[in-house]
Design a protein around this motif. Structure first.
Motif, PDB file in Angstrom:
ATOM      1  N   ASN A 117       0.865  -1.178   0.000  1.00 15.47           N
ATOM      2  CA  ASN A 117       0.000   0.000   0.000  1.00 15.47           C
ATOM      3  C   ASN A 117       0.903   1.229   0.000  1.00 15.47           C
ATOM      4  OD1 ASN A 117      -1.523   2.264   0.933  1.00 15.47           O
ATOM      5  ND2 ASN A 117      -3.062   0.880   1.746  1.00 15.47           N
ATOM      6  N   CYS A 123       0.229   4.436  -0.111  1.00 14.47           N
ATOM      7  CA  CYS A 123      -0.163   5.502   0.818  1.00 14.47           C
ATOM      8  C   CYS A 123       0.348   5.194   2.223  1.00 14.47           C
ATOM      9  CB  CYS A 123      -1.676   5.697   0.829  1.00 14.47           C
ATOM     10  SG  CYS A 123      -2.328   6.420  -0.686  1.00 14.47           S
ATOM     11  N   LEU A 124       0.231   3.965   2.637  1.00 11.47           N
ATOM     12  CA  LEU A 124       0.735   3.549   3.944  1.00 11.47           C
ATOM     13  C   LEU A 124       2.253   3.664   3.988  1.00 11.47           C
ATOM     14  CD1 LEU A 124      -0.200   2.477   6.687  1.00 11.47           C
ATOM     15  CD2 LEU A 124      -0.079   0.178   5.739  1.00 11.47           C
ATOM     16  N   ALA A 177      -5.989   2.213   6.766  1.00  7.81           N
ATOM     17  CA  ALA A 177      -5.653   2.124   5.345  1.00  7.81           C
ATOM     18  C   ALA A 177      -6.325   0.976   4.605  1.00  7.81           C
ATOM     19  CB  ALA A 177      -4.132   2.007   5.182  1.00  7.81           C
ATOM     20  N   GLU A 215      -8.386   1.327   1.111  1.00 10.54           N
ATOM     21  CA  GLU A 215      -7.654   0.844  -0.060  1.00 10.54           C
ATOM     22  C   GLU A 215      -8.462  -0.230  -0.798  1.00 10.54           C
ATOM     23  OE1 GLU A 215      -4.266   0.363  -2.678  1.00 10.54           O
ATOM     24  OE2 GLU A 215      -4.730   1.944  -1.259  1.00 10.54           O
ATOM     25  N   LEU A 256      -7.219   9.130   1.782  1.00  9.77           N
ATOM     26  CA  LEU A 256      -6.570   8.118   2.621  1.00  9.77           C
ATOM     27  C   LEU A 256      -5.385   8.723   3.361  1.00  9.77           C
ATOM     28  CD1 LEU A 256      -6.067   5.370   3.796  1.00  9.77           C
ATOM     29  CD2 LEU A 256      -5.082   4.658   1.597  1.00  9.77           C
ATOM     30  N   LEU A 293      -4.852   8.940   7.385  1.00 10.18           N
ATOM     31  CA  LEU A 293      -3.654   8.445   8.062  1.00 10.18           C
ATOM     32  C   LEU A 293      -3.002   9.553   8.890  1.00 10.18           C
ATOM     33  CD1 LEU A 293      -2.208   6.298   5.141  1.00 10.18           C
ATOM     34  CD2 LEU A 293      -3.103   5.421   7.321  1.00 10.18           C
TER      35      LEU A 293
END
Length: 154
Positions: A31, A33-34, A60, A64, A106, A110
């Motif tokens: 992922n 974004c993570l 997430a 996702e 996202l 986070l």
């Protein structure tokens, strides 16, 4: 140091080699974004621990799975046909913009989840990279090195 995760992500993604590294990692199930969040937290000196990692994963993964991946799948599915159909290409570009907007949401989620975590406690990005890639760091050494360099500006 970028004050917010979105600005950090845009700046990091624009650096040479980062886009390719992110796409390589994404193709193996990471992922992104993570991952960018982990880099951002590591850069800010936020200590990594299992509780924080789990909280971020809990934020997430559903987004996702339910939002970003379906948009990405549709955009990818239309790629070939859109090359020959301008109307479909226009729709594909709209889906692409929506996918990016979903990723931004996202990243904001986070960031909000981590807003109260103390900074300047740790300096090692390795723990964040290990945690957000679910222990697959050894499989992606070159891509993760590229991201580490981009995040630290080294």
């Amino acid at each position: 140091m970028s004050p917010d995760l979105w600005s950090f992500s845009l700046g990091t993604y624009a650096r040479p080699g980062v886009e390719a590294a992110c796409l390589q990692l994404q193709s193996t199930g990471v992922n992104v974004c993570l991952l960018l969040c982990g880099l951002w937290l590591g850069q800010r000196g936020v200590a990594c621990n299992e509780q924080r990692l789990q909280l971020l994963r809990n934020v997430a993964e559903p987004w996702e799975t339910d939002v970003v991946q379906p948009l990405r799948a549709l955009r990818t599915q239309w790629k070939s046909a859109a090359a020959e159909d301008s109307e479909l290409n226009g729709l594909r570009e709209q889906v692409k913009a929506l996918e990016l907007k979903a990723e931004r949401h996202l990243l904001l989620r986070l960031e909000r989840s981590a807003h109260s975590w103390p900074q300047c406690e740790a300096t090692d990005l390795a723990a964040w990279l290990e945690g957000v890639t679910a222990g697959a760091v050894h499989l992606h050494r070159d891509a993760l090195h590229q991201l580490r360099v981009a995040a630290t500006g080294a």
